[in-house]
Scaffold this motif. Structure first.
Motif, PDB file in Angstrom:
ATOM      1  N   SER A 237      28.194  56.508  50.464  1.00 24.84           N
ATOM      2  CA  SER A 237      29.399  55.889  51.017  1.00 24.84           C
ATOM      3  C   SER A 237      29.924  54.841  50.043  1.00 24.84           C
ATOM      4  CB  SER A 237      29.089  55.236  52.359  1.00 24.84           C
ATOM      5  OG  SER A 237      28.522  56.173  53.259  1.00 24.84           O
ATOM      6  N   ILE A 238      31.206  54.521  50.175  1.00 23.38           N
ATOM      7  CA  ILE A 238      31.800  53.509  49.295  1.00 23.38           C
ATOM      8  C   ILE A 238      31.295  52.120  49.664  1.00 23.38           C
ATOM      9  CG2 ILE A 238      33.967  52.496  48.490  1.00 23.38           C
ATOM     10  CD1 ILE A 238      35.305  55.183  49.168  1.00 23.38           C
ATOM     11  N   GLY A 239      31.069  51.885  50.945  1.00 30.36           N
ATOM     12  CA  GLY A 239      30.540  50.600  51.371  1.00 30.36           C
ATOM     13  C   GLY A 239      31.584  49.509  51.488  1.00 30.36           C
ATOM     14  N   ASP A 244      37.782  44.411  52.734  1.00 32.02           N
ATOM     15  CA  ASP A 244      38.324  45.418  51.825  1.00 32.02           C
ATOM     16  C   ASP A 244      39.394  46.251  52.521  1.00 32.02           C
ATOM     17  OD1 ASP A 244      36.568  44.714  49.681  1.00 32.02           O
ATOM     18  OD2 ASP A 244      34.965  45.792  50.700  1.00 32.02           O
ATOM     19  N   TYR A 245      39.107  46.654  53.760  1.00 32.07           N
ATOM     20  CA  TYR A 245      40.092  47.426  54.518  1.00 32.07           C
ATOM     21  C   TYR A 245      41.344  46.600  54.797  1.00 32.07           C
ATOM     22  CZ  TYR A 245      36.631  51.108  55.361  1.00 32.07           C
ATOM     23  OH  TYR A 245      35.724  52.123  55.200  1.00 32.07           O
ATOM     24  N   ASN A 246      41.153  45.331  55.094  1.00 29.45           N
ATOM     25  CA  ASN A 246      42.302  44.458  55.340  1.00 29.45           C
ATOM     26  C   ASN A 246      43.164  44.326  54.081  1.00 29.45           C
ATOM     27  OD1 ASN A 246      41.496  43.957  57.988  1.00 29.45           O
ATOM     28  ND2 ASN A 246      40.340  42.117  57.444  1.00 29.45           N
ATOM     29  N   SER A 260      41.171  39.765  41.953  1.00 26.06           N
ATOM     30  CA  SER A 260      39.770  39.691  42.374  1.00 26.06           C
ATOM     31  C   SER A 260      39.438  40.752  43.420  1.00 26.06           C
ATOM     32  CB  SER A 260      39.453  38.299  42.923  1.00 26.06           C
ATOM     33  OG  SER A 260      40.249  38.005  44.066  1.00 26.06           O
ATOM     34  N   SER A 261      40.323  40.954  44.395  1.00 22.99           N
ATOM     35  CA  SER A 261      40.086  41.969  45.435  1.00 22.99           C
ATOM     36  C   SER A 261      40.122  43.368  44.843  1.00 22.99           C
ATOM     37  CB  SER A 261      41.123  41.840  46.556  1.00 22.99           C
ATOM     38  OG  SER A 261      41.014  40.599  47.215  1.00 22.99           O
ATOM     39  N   SER A 262      41.045  43.603  43.924  1.00 20.42           N
ATOM     40  CA  SER A 262      41.154  44.912  43.281  1.00 20.42           C
ATOM     41  C   SER A 262      39.896  45.215  42.464  1.00 20.42           C
ATOM     42  CB  SER A 262      42.392  44.958  42.382  1.00 20.42           C
ATOM     43  OG  SER A 262      43.567  44.788  43.135  1.00 20.42           O
ATOM     44  N   LYS A 268      33.100  48.875  43.707  1.00 19.21           N
ATOM     45  CA  LYS A 268      32.433  49.657  44.753  1.00 19.21           C
ATOM     46  C   LYS A 268      32.699  51.147  44.581  1.00 19.21           C
ATOM     47  CE  LYS A 268      32.223  46.058  48.304  1.00 19.21           C
ATOM     48  NZ  LYS A 268      32.554  45.675  49.693  1.00 19.21           N
ATOM     49  N   LEU A 269      33.922  51.491  44.216  1.00 21.64           N
ATOM     50  CA  LEU A 269      34.257  52.898  43.985  1.00 21.64           C
ATOM     51  C   LEU A 269      33.466  53.448  42.799  1.00 21.64           C
ATOM     52  CD1 LEU A 269      38.123  52.779  44.513  1.00 21.64           C
ATOM     53  CD2 LEU A 269      36.508  54.099  45.882  1.00 21.64           C
ATOM     54  N   LYS A 270      33.398  52.680  41.731  1.00 23.62           N
ATOM     55  CA  LYS A 270      32.662  53.101  40.525  1.00 23.62           C
ATOM     56  C   LYS A 270      31.202  53.378  40.869  1.00 23.62           C
ATOM     57  CE  LYS A 270      31.200  51.297  35.984  1.00 23.62           C
ATOM     58  NZ  LYS A 270      29.776  51.076  36.321  1.00 23.62           N
ATOM     59  N   ARG A 271      30.573  52.460  41.592  1.00 21.11           N
ATOM     60  CA  ARG A 271      29.168  52.629  41.958  1.00 21.11           C
ATOM     61  C   ARG A 271      28.980  53.878  42.812  1.00 21.11           C
ATOM     62  NH1 ARG A 271      26.262  51.495  46.457  1.00 21.11           N
ATOM     63  NH2 ARG A 271      24.001  51.166  46.185  1.00 21.11           N
TER      64      ARG A 271
END
Length: 381
Positions: A237-239, A244-246, A260-262, A268-271
């Protein structure tokens, strides 16, 4: 000096669109490398693969623009789209729906995969109505074998879902591994239920983290005089956290982004890209030792243009690619709103139908497929 009439027709706005066309076309071409590029070696390509649907749409829009302008520059977006025809077919099924194809043959097998999100409505707490609706949906589809990710059950009471599933399947054949937790009263993990006898069962550890739901389980099933194996997988999962959703919601609605949020979301996507690459290799290595025809189904957490999905489908039939219709979408949560749940079968199976049940209960839509187990395969002793 004579001025080329074609060049003269390009006004300032045309030139802006031409520059945009070139950038979008090149980005689309880069996305075609995502299915064959291991994120562990070049993770940036995976982001282009994730962006394939909007890149495709953007190229189609500039294509329409050049068509309306009657310009020769139509060729650039058109060629870029055609080059990725194989990727396009992985994402869009150019055929009528096969949802109601139900061959009346003794070797037909109805399979299903469902990330049930603990049998609660997406974004909300457990409620008995949602649970009843989800169980009724499964019952209505009448699967012969079903793999359920994020399976939740209590020992007794109205949330004794394990017992409810056995009643639906009219069989005691199941395998439940509570990877996530088990406190003696309630448990959560992954489960497979079968109408046919299970002769063997086991699991493939995909994540060493205690309590991780990203794992793989399998069962060997005996149907009449033939054997097959069913793998249920839940890849990394992305986790994302609520913040993050907000942030993603804010960007999509207001177009406001911050660095910073990006960077946090990108990390997280990379991992997740890299972990899924490792996990697919483990599942494929295990399946390579299987003595029977096999099916791999579940929540892959990745898109049709990804390396993980492409590697998993090697040597197998992707049920959507064979019989899917339209632009498939199996995730109805916040991100990514794409096809991330799959059913794949080894060459001993023919795919007869494919269907996504678009009913918003869990954050995933369940996926069903009818397969034909070819005669002359592995015979049960």
């Amino acid at each position: 000096m004579r001025v080329n009439k074609k060049e003269k027709r390009l006004n300032f706005f045309d030139k802006l669109i031409l520059g945009l066309s070139i950038m979008l076309g090149l980005a689309l071409l880069i996305s075609y490398f995502s299915p064959v590029t291991d994120p562990r070696k070049s993770w940036i390509i995976a982001f282009f693969g994730l962006a394939y649907p909007p890149l495709l749409l953007a190229n189609c829009l500039v294509l329409v623009y050049w068509v309306l302008r009657g310009s020769k520059y139509i060729l650039f977006p058109l060629i870029c789209i055609i080059i990725g025809w194989g990727v396009l077919r992985d994402n869009i099924g150019f055929r009528k729906s096969t949802a109601y194809t139900t061959p009346n043959q003794p070797n037909a097998l109805r399979v299903m995969t469902y990330n049930a999100h603990n049998f609660k409505r997406y974004g909300e707490k457990n409620d008995s109505l949602t649970k009843h609706e989800m169980l009724a949906l499964i019952d209505d589809q009448r699967p012969d074998v079903i793999g359920i990710e994020e399976f939740y059950s209590r020992r007794r009471g109205q949330y004794a879902i394990k017992d409810s599933m056995k009643k639906i399947m009219k069989s005691d054949a199941y395998y439940f591994n509570p990877f996530s937790f088990d406190n003696g009263t309630e448990a959560m993990g992954m489960a497979i239920f079968s109408k046919f006898p299970i002769t063997n069962k086991g699991f493939v550890i995909l994540s060493a983290n205690n309590g991780s739901s990203n794992q793989c389980i399998f069962v060997d099933v005996k149907k009449a005089n033939q054997m097959f194996r069913f793998y249920a997988v839940h890849l990394q999962s992305i986790g994302f956290d609520p913040e993050d959703y907000n942030y993603l919601s804010k960007v999509s609605k207001q177009g406001e982004a911050d660095l910073s949020s990006s960077k946090r979301i990108g990390s997280k996507l990379k991992r997740a890209f890299e972990k899924r690459s490792e996990q697919v290799a483990k599942v494929k290595a295990h399946a390579a030792t299987c003595p029977y025809p096999y099916i791999i189904a579940g929540d892959f957490n990745d898109t049709p243009s990804s390396y993980a999905v492409n590697q998993m489908s090697k040597g197998m039939s992707n049920a959507f690619r064979k019989k899917g219709s339209g632009f498939a979408r199996t995730y109805n949560g916040s991100f990514p709103n794409y096809q991330i749940d799959y059913i794949m079968a080894s060459p001993a199976f023919d795919v007869m139908s494919y269907h996504i049940i678009q009913k918003k209960l869990s954050d995933h839509y369940p996926v069903c497929s009818t397969l034909l187990l070819k005669s002359g395969g592995n015979q049960a002793e």
